[in-house]
Design a protein around this motif. Structure first.
Motif, PDB file in Angstrom:
ATOM      1  N   ALA A 114       8.969   5.701   4.300  1.00 46.52           N
ATOM      2  CA  ALA A 114       7.640   5.765   4.930  1.00 46.52           C
ATOM      3  C   ALA A 114       6.606   5.042   4.069  1.00 46.52           C
ATOM      4  CB  ALA A 114       7.239   7.226   5.146  1.00 46.52           C
ATOM      5  N   GLY A 115       6.701   5.226   2.733  1.00 45.84           N
ATOM      6  CA  GLY A 115       5.777   4.526   1.844  1.00 45.84           C
ATOM      7  C   GLY A 115       5.930   3.022   1.926  1.00 45.84           C
ATOM      8  N   GLY A 116       7.186   2.551   2.041  1.00 45.74           N
ATOM      9  CA  GLY A 116       7.415   1.112   2.159  1.00 45.74           C
ATOM     10  C   GLY A 116       6.800   0.537   3.418  1.00 45.74           C
ATOM     11  N   ILE A 117       6.921   1.264   4.524  1.00 50.30           N
ATOM     12  CA  ILE A 117       6.318   0.799   5.779  1.00 50.30           C
ATOM     13  C   ILE A 117       4.792   0.719   5.639  1.00 50.30           C
ATOM     14  CG2 ILE A 117       5.875   1.433   8.173  1.00 50.30           C
ATOM     15  CD1 ILE A 117       8.707   2.424   8.362  1.00 50.30           C
ATOM     16  N   LEU A 118       4.184   1.752   5.033  1.00 53.14           N
ATOM     17  CA  LEU A 118       2.725   1.744   4.849  1.00 53.14           C
ATOM     18  C   LEU A 118       2.287   0.575   3.965  1.00 53.14           C
ATOM     19  CD1 LEU A 118       2.063   5.571   4.330  1.00 53.14           C
ATOM     20  CD2 LEU A 118       1.547   4.197   6.351  1.00 53.14           C
ATOM     21  N   ILE A 119       3.046   0.321   2.892  1.00 53.45           N
ATOM     22  CA  ILE A 119       2.686  -0.776   1.989  1.00 53.45           C
ATOM     23  C   ILE A 119       2.804  -2.122   2.694  1.00 53.45           C
ATOM     24  CG2 ILE A 119       3.458  -2.025  -0.069  1.00 53.45           C
ATOM     25  CD1 ILE A 119       4.160   0.704  -1.289  1.00 53.45           C
ATOM     26  N   LEU A 120       3.875  -2.308   3.476  1.00 50.44           N
ATOM     27  CA  LEU A 120       4.083  -3.591   4.151  1.00 50.44           C
ATOM     28  C   LEU A 120       3.093  -3.801   5.292  1.00 50.44           C
ATOM     29  CD1 LEU A 120       7.982  -3.631   4.199  1.00 50.44           C
ATOM     30  CD2 LEU A 120       6.491  -5.122   2.865  1.00 50.44           C
ATOM     31  N   ILE A 121       2.584  -2.707   5.869  1.00 44.84           N
ATOM     32  CA  ILE A 121       1.607  -2.835   6.962  1.00 44.84           C
ATOM     33  C   ILE A 121       0.198  -3.049   6.412  1.00 44.84           C
ATOM     34  CG2 ILE A 121       0.455  -1.597   8.831  1.00 44.84           C
ATOM     35  CD1 ILE A 121       3.119  -0.346   9.550  1.00 44.84           C
ATOM     36  N   PHE A 122      -0.232  -2.190   5.476  1.00 44.87           N
ATOM     37  CA  PHE A 122      -1.618  -2.233   5.005  1.00 44.87           C
ATOM     38  C   PHE A 122      -1.814  -3.181   3.820  1.00 44.87           C
ATOM     39  CE2 PHE A 122      -1.273   1.916   7.142  1.00 44.87           C
ATOM     40  CZ  PHE A 122      -2.303   1.774   8.060  1.00 44.87           C
ATOM     41  N   LYS A 123      -0.729  -3.554   3.144  1.00 44.83           N
ATOM     42  CA  LYS A 123      -0.744  -4.584   2.101  1.00 44.83           C
ATOM     43  C   LYS A 123      -1.796  -4.341   1.014  1.00 44.83           C
ATOM     44  CE  LYS A 123       1.032  -8.099   5.226  1.00 44.83           C
ATOM     45  NZ  LYS A 123       0.816  -9.405   5.866  1.00 44.83           N
ATOM     46  N   LYS A 156       9.999  -7.168 -18.739  1.00 45.76           N
ATOM     47  CA  LYS A 156      10.868  -6.088 -18.292  1.00 45.76           C
ATOM     48  C   LYS A 156      10.627  -5.840 -16.809  1.00 45.76           C
ATOM     49  CE  LYS A 156      10.626  -3.777 -22.805  1.00 45.76           C
ATOM     50  NZ  LYS A 156      10.143  -2.562 -23.520  1.00 45.76           N
ATOM     51  N   VAL A 157      11.704  -5.597 -16.081  1.00 41.69           N
ATOM     52  CA  VAL A 157      11.603  -5.361 -14.641  1.00 41.69           C
ATOM     53  C   VAL A 157      11.592  -3.858 -14.395  1.00 41.69           C
ATOM     54  CG1 VAL A 157      12.702  -5.693 -12.408  1.00 41.69           C
ATOM     55  CG2 VAL A 157      12.746  -7.530 -14.101  1.00 41.69           C
ATOM     56  N   VAL A 158      10.546  -3.391 -13.709  1.00 36.12           N
ATOM     57  CA  VAL A 158      10.374  -1.968 -13.410  1.00 36.12           C
ATOM     58  C   VAL A 158      10.490  -1.769 -11.905  1.00 36.12           C
ATOM     59  CG1 VAL A 158       8.870   0.039 -13.631  1.00 36.12           C
ATOM     60  CG2 VAL A 158       8.844  -1.740 -15.403  1.00 36.12           C
ATOM     61  N   THR A 159      11.351  -0.852 -11.480  1.00 32.59           N
ATOM     62  CA  THR A 159      11.518  -0.535 -10.062  1.00 32.59           C
ATOM     63  C   THR A 159      10.769   0.761  -9.755  1.00 32.59           C
ATOM     64  OG1 THR A 159      13.688  -1.604 -10.021  1.00 32.59           O
ATOM     65  CG2 THR A 159      13.186  -0.083  -8.231  1.00 32.59           C
ATOM     66  N   ILE A 160       9.804   0.687  -8.842  1.00 34.37           N
ATOM     67  CA  ILE A 160       8.948   1.831  -8.536  1.00 34.37           C
ATOM     68  C   ILE A 160       9.218   2.284  -7.107  1.00 34.37           C
ATOM     69  CG2 ILE A 160       6.574   2.675  -8.435  1.00 34.37           C
ATOM     70  CD1 ILE A 160       5.775   0.402 -10.289  1.00 34.37           C
ATOM     71  N   PRO A 161       9.491   3.567  -6.872  1.00 42.37           N
ATOM     72  CA  PRO A 161       9.691   4.069  -5.504  1.00 42.37           C
ATOM     73  C   PRO A 161       8.415   3.895  -4.669  1.00 42.37           C
ATOM     74  CG  PRO A 161      10.472   5.660  -7.122  1.00 42.37           C
ATOM     75  CD  PRO A 161       9.712   4.616  -7.884  1.00 42.37           C
ATOM     76  N   ASN A 162       8.577   3.455  -3.440  1.00 47.43           N
ATOM     77  CA  ASN A 162       7.413   3.211  -2.587  1.00 47.43           C
ATOM     78  C   ASN A 162       6.674   4.492  -2.223  1.00 47.43           C
ATOM     79  OD1 ASN A 162       7.627   0.440  -2.515  1.00 47.43           O
ATOM     80  ND2 ASN A 162       8.992   0.432  -0.756  1.00 47.43           N
ATOM     81  N   GLY A 163       7.385   5.625  -2.202  1.00 47.04           N
ATOM     82  CA  GLY A 163       6.704   6.884  -1.911  1.00 47.04           C
ATOM     83  C   GLY A 163       5.646   7.192  -2.948  1.00 47.04           C
ATOM     84  N   ALA A 164       5.974   6.974  -4.218  1.00 50.45           N
ATOM     85  CA  ALA A 164       5.007   7.200  -5.292  1.00 50.45           C
ATOM     86  C   ALA A 164       3.854   6.206  -5.216  1.00 50.45           C
ATOM     87  CB  ALA A 164       5.716   7.098  -6.644  1.00 50.45           C
ATOM     88  N   LEU A 165       4.142   4.948  -4.883  1.00 50.16           N
ATOM     89  CA  LEU A 165       3.087   3.939  -4.776  1.00 50.16           C
ATOM     90  C   LEU A 165       2.127   4.247  -3.638  1.00 50.16           C
ATOM     91  CD1 LEU A 165       4.931   0.535  -5.364  1.00 50.16           C
ATOM     92  CD2 LEU A 165       3.229   1.601  -6.833  1.00 50.16           C
ATOM     93  N   ALA A 166       2.668   4.670  -2.503  1.00 48.22           N
ATOM     94  CA  ALA A 166       1.830   4.889  -1.323  1.00 48.22           C
ATOM     95  C   ALA A 166       0.947   6.120  -1.456  1.00 48.22           C
ATOM     96  CB  ALA A 166       2.707   5.020  -0.071  1.00 48.22           C
ATOM     97  N   ASN A 167       1.305   7.043  -2.349  1.00 44.05           N
ATOM     98  CA  ASN A 167       0.569   8.304  -2.454  1.00 44.05           C
ATOM     99  C   ASN A 167      -0.222   8.428  -3.749  1.00 44.05           C
ATOM    100  OD1 ASN A 167       1.446  10.041  -0.020  1.00 44.05           O
ATOM    101  ND2 ASN A 167       3.389   9.252  -0.786  1.00 44.05           N
ATOM    102  N   ASN A 168      -0.360   7.338  -4.503  1.00 42.17           N
ATOM    103  CA  ASN A 168      -1.120   7.372  -5.747  1.00 42.17           C
ATOM    104  C   ASN A 168      -1.984   6.123  -5.854  1.00 42.17           C
ATOM    105  OD1 ASN A 168      -0.048   9.791  -7.494  1.00 42.17           O
ATOM    106  ND2 ASN A 168       1.776   8.871  -6.573  1.00 42.17           N
ATOM    107  N   SER A 169      -2.864   6.149  -6.849  1.00 39.41           N
ATOM    108  CA  SER A 169      -3.810   5.042  -7.026  1.00 39.41           C
ATOM    109  C   SER A 169      -3.091   3.775  -7.495  1.00 39.41           C
ATOM    110  CB  SER A 169      -4.880   5.426  -8.046  1.00 39.41           C
ATOM    111  OG  SER A 169      -5.613   6.552  -7.609  1.00 39.41           O
TER     112      SER A 169
END
Length: 283
Positions: A114-123, A156-169
């Motif tokens: 769900a976070g990935g969809i929000l990020i890809l839509i609202f950019k 360094k490459v860091v992989t961040i879950p989209n759920g955390a990105l979509a719900n935080n600053s």
């Protein structure tokens, strides 16, 4: 029973209604299938036009197309089976139970989805932009449905879950074309601040990367432990932020030294008290 005594005409007459009903159901099912297929294709094409109009990310467009196509075809098959007289209630119940079980097992993944969809839509950020999120500062390398990949300045490459990105600053350092450069400068107590300000501003004017509007400024900000603290502020294009900072910190130091303006180093005055009396110094 003698085979010669079977009334074929009667059997055929009795079976004819069932045959006709079956053929009718099959014909209706075929018609429903092809009409439904046309509706699905029309719907997907219309959605693609909407996605193109609103500049939806290609990876999200592809995923939504596949997901909606599969969902619509499942619904179409259930409608076709229902048209043929098949009881689809049991199929729907099984699908519902399976969906519930999958949802419970994949709660975290669904949140990331769900976070990935929000990020890809609202950019809130795009590929190549510099962001600060979840304790990471770096350049966005990939935005997937579940995870976003960020490369920090240590490579360094860091992989961040989209759920955390979509719900935080999220702090986006690249979304604006210009950035403010702020430098801290300390001068010795007793220094003429007006002269210091003029020297610093003249130094900044020599750098063509620094924008004239907003104009550079120098502010006296604090009586420090060892220095009078100044804040030097100027504006530059986002790509020039750090080069402007590094180059001008060095240039300002050289200009202050050239004008005999002291840049102090930390100092401490130590006072030693002797309650029992100051000892005699021999020798």
């Amino acid at each position: 029973m003698d085979m010669d005594t079977i009334d074929y005409e009667g059997v055929f007459a009795n079976a004819l209604p069932f045959i006709l009903d079956a053929l009718t159901s099959i014909l209706v099912a075929v018609i429903v299938y092809f009409v439904g297929k046309w509706v699905i294709n029309f719907t997907l094409k219309a959605l693609n036009k909407v996605f193109a109009k609103y500049d939806i990310d290609p990876s999200l467009t592809s995923f939504l197309n596949s997901f909606l196509k599969g969902l619509l075809y499942v619904i179409l098959i259930l409608v076709v089976l229902s048209t043929m007289g098949v009881q689809v209630t049991a199929f729907i119940a099984v699908l519902g139970a399976a969906g519930l079980a999958i949802g419970l097992a994949l709660q975290g993944s669904l949140a990331n989805f769900a976070g990935g969809i929000l990020i890809l839509i609202f950019k809130p950020f795009r590929l190549g932009e510099t962001i600060e999120a979840q304790g990471t500062l770096g350049s966005v390398e990939n935005i997937a449905i579940l995870y976003t990949t960020v490369r920090n300045f240590d490579n360094k490459v860091v992989t961040i879950p989209n759920g955390a990105l979509a719900n935080n600053s999220i702090v986006n350092h690249s979304i604006k074309p210009t950035r403010r450069v702020e430098m801290a400068v300390g001068v010795a107590y007793g220094t003429d601040l007006k002269k210091t300000r003029q020297v610093i501003l003249e130094t900044l004017k020599k750098d063509e990367r620094i924008l004239a509007d907003p104009a550079p400024a120098v502010y006296f900000t604090n009586f420090g432990d060892n220095s009078l603290d100044l804040s030097v502020r100027c504006w530059a294009n986002a790509d020039d932020l750090w080069p402007v900072f590094w180059d001008n910190m060095e240039t300002i130091k050289e200009s202050l030294e050239a004008h005999d303006i002291e840049v102090p180093f930390p100092q401490r005055d130590v006072h030693h008290f002797f309650p029992e009396g100051k000892p005699e110094i021999k020798g």
